[in-house]
Design a protein around this motif. Structure first.
Motif, mmCIF file in Angstrom:
data_model
loop_
_atom_site.group_PDB
_atom_site.id
_atom_site.type_symbol
_atom_site.label_atom_id
_atom_site.label_comp_id
_atom_site.label_asym_id
_atom_site.label_seq_id
_atom_site.Cartn_x
_atom_site.Cartn_y
_atom_site.Cartn_z
ATOM 1 N N MET A 1 0.826 -1.193 0.000
ATOM 2 C CA MET A 1 0.000 0.000 0.000
ATOM 3 C C MET A 1 0.865 1.250 0.000
ATOM 4 O O MET A 1 2.005 1.240 0.484
ATOM 5 N N PRO A 2 0.372 2.352 -0.580
ATOM 6 C CA PRO A 2 1.137 3.604 -0.592
ATOM 7 C C PRO A 2 1.589 4.010 0.810
ATOM 8 O O PRO A 2 0.820 3.931 1.768
ATOM 9 N N GLY A 3 2.841 4.409 0.901
ATOM 10 C CA GLY A 3 3.406 4.820 2.173
ATOM 11 C C GLY A 3 4.064 3.714 2.961
ATOM 12 O O GLY A 3 4.780 3.990 3.936
ATOM 13 N N SER A 4 3.857 2.453 2.565
ATOM 14 C CA SER A 4 4.469 1.357 3.303
ATOM 15 C C SER A 4 5.956 1.268 2.961
ATOM 16 O O SER A 4 6.356 1.500 1.823
ATOM 17 N N PRO A 5 6.803 0.926 3.938
ATOM 18 C CA PRO A 5 8.252 0.861 3.681
ATOM 19 C C PRO A 5 8.618 -0.119 2.580
ATOM 20 O O PRO A 5 9.498 0.168 1.763
ATOM 21 N N CYS A 6 7.962 -1.279 2.532
ATOM 22 C CA CYS A 6 8.308 -2.273 1.512
ATOM 23 C C CYS A 6 7.992 -1.756 0.109
ATOM 24 O O CYS A 6 8.744 -2.028 -0.839
ATOM 25 N N ARG A 7 6.904 -1.043 -0.034
ATOM 26 C CA ARG A 7 6.583 -0.453 -1.332
ATOM 27 C C ARG A 7 7.673 0.530 -1.745
ATOM 28 O O ARG A 7 8.100 0.528 -2.922
ATOM 29 N N GLU A 8 8.161 1.326 -0.802
ATOM 30 C CA GLU A 8 9.221 2.280 -1.110
ATOM 31 C C GLU A 8 10.501 1.566 -1.544
ATOM 32 O O GLU A 8 11.197 2.015 -2.456
ATOM 33 N N HIS A 9 10.829 0.449 -0.879
ATOM 34 C CA HIS A 9 12.011 -0.324 -1.269
ATOM 35 C C HIS A 9 11.894 -0.793 -2.715
ATOM 36 O O HIS A 9 12.854 -0.712 -3.496
ATOM 37 N N VAL A 10 10.721 -1.310 -3.078
ATOM 38 C CA VAL A 10 10.527 -1.840 -4.436
ATOM 39 C C VAL A 10 10.575 -0.713 -5.461
ATOM 40 O O VAL A 10 11.236 -0.839 -6.503
ATOM 41 N N LEU A 11 9.896 0.383 -5.199
ATOM 42 C CA LEU A 11 9.888 1.501 -6.144
ATOM 43 C C LEU A 11 11.293 2.064 -6.342
ATOM 44 O O LEU A 11 11.692 2.394 -7.471
#
Length: 293
Positions: A190-200
């Motif tokens: 989900m937007p804002g989640s740390p794992c999403r930021e790592h992937v992006l």
């Protein structure tokens, strides 16, 4: 107030009214002969004197915890009492629960309690004295390592693997290159989640922006979506995907993105016998996990 941001938030955490908190702070300032709260627009903020007082209070608290640790130092019988551990779900499954099992044998007089808490909540629990040791993920929103209230130390790095369906062309490959995945459809957190930021961030460094078709926070749901052919995902290696048939983990050819786990205690609490025992076991478990990667 320094941690919570406003008098109202600080009062809520203390189960008091804002007026009661303001009155107590002003009374303390009166006793010390200094101003602790000063106006800032329609609100108030801590004065320089208040911040200086907080620094001294943090130092006193640390010294007290060190003294308590020395007084409770134990011999061959091992530590006793209750030890409260907190962490987010993956940390509980892979580290804290196994640590509790080991401590049951190595420190039989110690009662271990486990509590699920997201990283920011874990800081609140440690600060409030409601948890003794937490395992958190390093994030931009967390207090910095220099925060004198906490002792944060690196425990392990958790790399991400590619997860694809078994009928995907990469399912039979030993590894995959991230730049070759630019045309794939992706399942992200989900937007804002740390794992999403790592992937992006990893995809950006590989030269593309992923086409996000589905979003999910729960890792079991991510695995189910991948298994049903809705897209591919990057999943931390420590995450268990039990019962997810139809999916395959594939290592990345280049250095993968990774999230960092930290052990978190109150400053000065690490030498308490029970805390020290837990941290020793956690270090051993982290080393064992790293050796099997």
């Amino acid at each position: 107030m320094e941690r919570c941001g406003t008098v109202t938030a600080a009062a809520r955490s203390l189960h008091l009214t804002p007026s009661a908190v303001s009155q107590q702070v002003r009374q303390l300032g009166k006793e010390l002969g200094v101003t602790l709260l000063e106006p800032q627009g329609r609100r108030v903020r801590l004065s320089a004197a208040a911040r200086s007082l907080l620094a001294h209070a943090d130092a006193i608290e640390e010294r007290w915890r060190r003294a308590e640790a020395e007084l409770h130092d134990v011999g061959a019988d091992g530590p006793s009492g209750t030890l409260r551990l907190a962490g987010f779900p993956t940390a509980v499954c892979t580290l804290l629960s196994p640590a509790a099992v080991r401590l049951r044998t190595e420190a039989p007089r110690l009662t271990v309690r486990l509590r699920e808490a997201d990283p920011l909540e874990s800081f609140d629990l440690i600060f409030a004295g409601e948890a003794d040791v937490a395992v958190v993920e390093a994030t931009r929103d967390a207090p910095p390592l220099t925060d004198t209230r906490f002792d944060q130390r690196a425990l392990l790095d958790d790399p991400f693997d590619l997860v694809v369906s078994t009928d995907h062309e990469l399912g039979a490959e030993p590894e995959a290159s991230l730049p070759d995945l630019a045309a794939e459809t992706w399942i992200l957190g989900m937007p804002g989640s740390p794992c999403r930021e790592h992937v992006l961030t990893a995809c950006s460094r590989a030269g593309f922006t992923p086409e996000v078709t589905h979003q999910a926070q729960d890792w079991s749901l991510v695995g189910a979506l991948v298994g049903d052919g809705h897209g591919i995902a990057l999943v931390p290696r420590s995450v268990r995907l039990p019962g997810q048939e139809g999916i395959v983990r594939v290592r990345l050819a280049e250095a993968p993105p990774a999230r960092r786990f930290l052990t978190l205690t109150a400053r000065g609490a690490r030498e308490h016998p029970a805390v020290r025992a837990a941290l020793t076991v956690l270090d051993d478990l982290a080393g064992a996990n790293a050796a099997t990667e």
